[in-house]
Design a protein around this motif. Structure first.
Motif, PDB file in Angstrom:
ATOM      1  N   ARG A 236       0.826  -1.211   0.000  1.00 41.68           N
ATOM      2  CA  ARG A 236       0.000   0.000   0.000  1.00 41.68           C
ATOM      3  C   ARG A 236       0.862   1.264   0.000  1.00 41.68           C
ATOM      4  N   VAL A 237       1.937   1.252   0.769  1.00 36.98           N
ATOM      5  CA  VAL A 237       2.813   2.423   0.833  1.00 36.98           C
ATOM      6  C   VAL A 237       3.510   2.639  -0.506  1.00 36.98           C
ATOM      7  N   ALA A 238       3.905   1.561  -1.169  1.00 40.31           N
ATOM      8  CA  ALA A 238       4.499   1.694  -2.507  1.00 40.31           C
ATOM      9  C   ALA A 238       3.497   2.323  -3.471  1.00 40.31           C
ATOM     10  N   ARG A 239       2.242   1.932  -3.356  1.00 41.28           N
ATOM     11  CA  ARG A 239       1.225   2.460  -4.260  1.00 41.28           C
ATOM     12  C   ARG A 239       1.004   3.948  -4.052  1.00 41.28           C
ATOM     13  N   TRP A 244       1.747   9.738  -5.663  1.00 44.32           N
ATOM     14  CA  TRP A 244       2.272  11.090  -5.446  1.00 44.32           C
ATOM     15  C   TRP A 244       3.155  11.525  -6.597  1.00 44.32           C
ATOM     16  N   MET A 245       4.031  10.616  -7.032  1.00 43.98           N
ATOM     17  CA  MET A 245       4.987  10.984  -8.070  1.00 43.98           C
ATOM     18  C   MET A 245       4.278  11.310  -9.384  1.00 43.98           C
ATOM     19  N   ALA A 246       3.269  10.519  -9.739  1.00 37.39           N
ATOM     20  CA  ALA A 246       2.527  10.784 -10.969  1.00 37.39           C
ATOM     21  C   ALA A 246       1.694  12.051 -10.847  1.00 37.39           C
ATOM     22  N   ALA A 247       1.296  12.391  -9.628  1.00 35.12           N
ATOM     23  CA  ALA A 247       0.525  13.618  -9.407  1.00 35.12           C
ATOM     24  C   ALA A 247       1.423  14.847  -9.328  1.00 35.12           C
ATOM     25  N   GLY A 248       2.731  14.638  -9.258  1.00 33.32           N
ATOM     26  CA  GLY A 248       3.646  15.769  -9.082  1.00 33.32           C
ATOM     27  C   GLY A 248       3.513  16.389  -7.714  1.00 33.32           C
ATOM     28  N   PHE A 249       3.255  15.555  -6.709  1.00 30.04           N
ATOM     29  CA  PHE A 249       2.973  16.034  -5.362  1.00 30.04           C
ATOM     30  C   PHE A 249       4.160  15.799  -4.447  1.00 30.04           C
ATOM     31  N   GLN A 297      11.199  10.934  -2.286  1.00 31.88           N
ATOM     32  CA  GLN A 297      10.036  10.425  -1.551  1.00 31.88           C
ATOM     33  C   GLN A 297       9.986   8.894  -1.501  1.00 31.88           C
ATOM     34  N   PRO A 298      10.258   8.193  -2.611  1.00 30.07           N
ATOM     35  CA  PRO A 298      10.261   6.722  -2.520  1.00 30.07           C
ATOM     36  C   PRO A 298      11.286   6.209  -1.518  1.00 30.07           C
ATOM     37  N   GLN A 299      12.452   6.794  -1.517  1.00 32.07           N
ATOM     38  CA  GLN A 299      13.496   6.401  -0.567  1.00 32.07           C
ATOM     39  C   GLN A 299      13.035   6.639   0.863  1.00 32.07           C
ATOM     40  N   ALA A 300      12.374   7.775   1.102  1.00 32.42           N
ATOM     41  CA  ALA A 300      11.880   8.087   2.449  1.00 32.42           C
ATOM     42  C   ALA A 300      10.841   7.072   2.896  1.00 32.42           C
ATOM     43  N   LEU A 301       9.973   6.664   1.992  1.00 32.80           N
ATOM     44  CA  LEU A 301       8.943   5.693   2.349  1.00 32.80           C
ATOM     45  C   LEU A 301       9.554   4.336   2.689  1.00 32.80           C
ATOM     46  N   MET A 302      10.544   3.917   1.910  1.00 28.74           N
ATOM     47  CA  MET A 302      11.190   2.634   2.205  1.00 28.74           C
ATOM     48  C   MET A 302      11.926   2.699   3.539  1.00 28.74           C
ATOM     49  N   TRP A 303      12.555   3.824   3.831  1.00 27.30           N
ATOM     50  CA  TRP A 303      13.241   3.995   5.115  1.00 27.30           C
ATOM     51  C   TRP A 303      12.237   3.875   6.258  1.00 27.30           C
ATOM     52  N   ASN A 304      11.077   4.469   6.096  1.00 26.58           N
ATOM     53  CA  ASN A 304      10.043   4.389   7.129  1.00 26.58           C
ATOM     54  C   ASN A 304       9.537   2.956   7.308  1.00 26.58           C
ATOM     55  N   PRO A 329      11.294  -1.648  -3.928  1.00 28.14           N
ATOM     56  CA  PRO A 329      11.608  -0.974  -5.192  1.00 28.14           C
ATOM     57  C   PRO A 329      10.864  -1.569  -6.380  1.00 28.14           C
ATOM     58  N   GLU A 330      10.784  -2.894  -6.450  1.00 26.63           N
ATOM     59  CA  GLU A 330      10.084  -3.542  -7.558  1.00 26.63           C
ATOM     60  C   GLU A 330       8.590  -3.226  -7.512  1.00 26.63           C
ATOM     61  N   ASN A 331       7.996  -3.313  -6.317  1.00 21.83           N
ATOM     62  CA  ASN A 331       6.574  -2.983  -6.181  1.00 21.83           C
ATOM     63  C   ASN A 331       6.308  -1.533  -6.555  1.00 21.83           C
ATOM     64  N   TYR A 332       7.198  -0.661  -6.097  1.00 21.74           N
ATOM     65  CA  TYR A 332       7.035   0.767  -6.383  1.00 21.74           C
ATOM     66  C   TYR A 332       7.120   1.045  -7.883  1.00 21.74           C
ATOM     67  N   GLU A 333       8.083   0.449  -8.553  1.00 22.19           N
ATOM     68  CA  GLU A 333       8.224   0.677  -9.994  1.00 22.19           C
ATOM     69  C   GLU A 333       6.982   0.210 -10.751  1.00 22.19           C
ATOM     70  N   ALA A 334       6.450  -0.954 -10.372  1.00 25.03           N
ATOM     71  CA  ALA A 334       5.240  -1.455 -11.028  1.00 25.03           C
ATOM     72  C   ALA A 334       4.055  -0.536 -10.759  1.00 25.03           C
ATOM     73  N   GLU A 335       3.953  -0.049  -9.531  1.00 27.18           N
ATOM     74  CA  GLU A 335       2.870   0.872  -9.201  1.00 27.18           C
ATOM     75  C   GLU A 335       3.040   2.202  -9.935  1.00 27.18           C
ATOM     76  N   LEU A 336       4.284   2.631 -10.124  1.00 30.38           N
ATOM     77  CA  LEU A 336       4.542   3.891 -10.815  1.00 30.38           C
ATOM     78  C   LEU A 336       4.101   3.807 -12.277  1.00 30.38           C
ATOM     79  N   ASP A 337       4.343   2.660 -12.904  1.00 24.54           N
ATOM     80  CA  ASP A 337       3.879   2.468 -14.285  1.00 24.54           C
ATOM     81  C   ASP A 337       2.363   2.651 -14.368  1.00 24.54           C
ATOM     82  N   GLN A 338       1.654   2.036 -13.431  1.00 25.81           N
ATOM     83  CA  GLN A 338       0.196   2.111 -13.455  1.00 25.81           C
ATOM     84  C   GLN A 338      -0.301   3.490 -13.051  1.00 25.81           C
TER      85      GLN A 338
END
Length: 475
Positions: A236-239, A244-249, A297-304, A329-338
């Motif tokens: 869920r956090v990866a999603r 956020w990244m696709a929203a430019g947030f 932001q992705p790095q911060a989320l993984m650290w958390n 990282p793999e989950n995040y990349e797949a979610e970023l594509d979608q």
């Protein structure tokens, strides 16, 4: 109190026990002016029939909702703030006011911000500025429209006090905000229990989280519940990070106490939307090192998430927790594509093609001077919007050689199922935006002349935007 048949109060959080919260009282405010009520959100939990005076009694004076929590609860938690551990956190200017089930049977929280002092206020006044409340509404509304998993601003009531703040011209006006979200349990909730070495409560919280927020995920005989939960939260956090990244947030404050165990985005303080693609863009003026910049932001989320894993070491093997964390990282990349595919409102052509599209779009945004939010608006729906994009004021960007790969990939894309390019939202010259200049302009009308009309117009535009993008964001 008039409620609809869909009103279903709940008190689930009480089952966790007194170790998790402190009963508190709301502040007594000298004034109650209703500035915002979210009718759509209210309808989803059966509260749309409330009159304005009744609304103020419950969400300004905090009279308990029938059948829900009898008294507000200030939740206990710790957290890392800019990677420094702080054991003195907890709800310092808010509380869990009520719990209800929505029209789909899901548990929802009504939580506050600016509702007064609690045992966790750390010397603060427990209040929220009116501008801060307005900014919360804007952030949640825009993110919701863009398909981000977010809390919803539910109510804003001006409260008639003068506040002193270092980041706003003071004295400034005060307000109390109510947000609607799926949970106010956060990574910091687990951190507090781990700091107290309270393994029994951690185990109970794991079971509560799985039963309450992940009921469709099976826990079979032989499964480790802590691992099942950690895997679900990580996904869920990866999603939400990808969204956020696709929203430019840029959230601005990705501390562990701001990461909900449902992966739902919430608590909007110094947020910003990108003017242009810039990995180093930072929202918070006090984030001097850019720890929570757009690109980090992705790095911060993984650290958390790693901090959450540490809390579960008493219940699960280190190797198994680390293996789940390594998938982020793999989950995040797949979610970023979608997330980017949905941002563009186009149908999927398979994982590889979706990744090609995302990489081409982000490379163009990185190397072009085009404002971030124009391309997803002009080309929403793919090839079906080509004439609209080429007729826009941005056509010179789309004639650049660097856009050729994007144009080629978009030409093969049909609109996602249900996308309605005939919606009035797409008839405007430009998309709705909440760049800092826009936000400050909207606020200036309130600050200088108490003119709320521009803000109300923006809230209506954001609702129209949500309607226009609904199909693409969910497909």
């Amino acid at each position: 109190m008039p409620v609809s048949p869909t009103y279903r109060p709940a008190t689930d959080h009480l089952s966790l026990g007194a170790e998790f919260y402190d009963p508190v009282q709301a502040a007594h405010f000298p004034l109650h002016i209703l500035r915002y009520r979210n009718e759509r959100a209210a309808a989803s939990i059966g509260l749309d029939a409330l009159t304005d005076p009744e609304w103020v009694r419950h969400f300004g004076r905090f009279e308990p909702l029938p059948g829900s929590l009898p008294q507000p609860l200030a939740l206990r938690y710790h957290g890392h703030q800019f990677r420094q551990y702080n054991p003195d956190l907890g709800d310092g200017r808010g509380f869990l006011f009520a719990q209800l089930r929505d029209d789909q049977g899901r548990l929802l929280d009504l939580g506050t911000k600016g509702s007064g002092r609690t045992p966790w206020s750390r010397g603060g006044d427990g209040r929220l500025t009116l501008k801060g409340g307005v900014r919360e509404i804007l952030a949640a509304s825009m993110l919701g429209a863009l398909g981000v998993d977010t809390s919803r601003a539910f109510s804003l009531i001006e409260t008639g006090e003068e506040l002193t703040r270092g980041d706003e011209p003071s004295p400034t006006r005060s307000a109390v905000l109510v947000r609607l979200s799926h949970s106010h349990i956060r990574i910091g909730t687990f951190q507090r229990l781990a700091a107290h070495e309270d393994v029994e409560s951690i185990s109970a919280l794991v079971d509560y989280v799985l039963t309450t927020y992940y009921p469709t995920i099976p826990v079979n005989d032989g499964d480790n519940p802590a691992l099942v939960m950690f895997r679900a939260i990580g996904e869920r956090v990866a999603r939400v990070g990808a969204q956020w990244m696709a929203a430019g947030f840029v959230h601005g404050v990705l501390n562990t106490d701001n990461i909900a165990i449902t992966g739902e985005s919430f608590d909007y303080g110094p947020w910003r939307f990108l003017p242009r693609y810039d990995p180093n863009f930072t929202a918070a003026y006090f984030d001097h090192g850019g720890l929570y910049s757009y690109g980090r932001q992705p790095q911060a989320l993984m650290w958390n998430l790693a901090r959450l894993a540490e809390c579960l070491l008493a219940l699960a093997p280190h190797e198994a927790l680390n293996e789940i964390l390594s998938r982020f990282p793999e989950n995040y990349e797949a979610e970023l594509d979608q997330a980017w595919r949905r941002r563009l409102g186009v149908a999927s052509l398979g994982p590889e093609s979706d990744r090609d599209l995302r990489l081409a779009v982000t490379e163009f945004l990185a190397n072009s001077s085009i404002p971030f939010h124009f391309l997803p608006y002009d080309w929403y729906g793919g090839e079906a919007s080509r004439h609209r994009a080429d007729a826009s004021a941005r056509t010179h960007y789309y004639n650049e050689p660097s856009f050729i790969p994007v144009r080629s990939l978009l030409q093969s894309r049909a609109p996602a199922a249900g996308v309605d390019l005939g919606h009035a939202y797409f008839g405007a010259d430009a998309p709705c935006d909440l760049l800092i200049e826009t936000v400050e302009s909207l606020w200036s009308h309130v600050a200088e002349g108490d003119d709320w009309e521009p803000l109300r117009n923006m809230w209506h535009r954001l609702e129209a935007m949500a309607d226009a993008l609904k199909a693409g964001s969910s497909s």
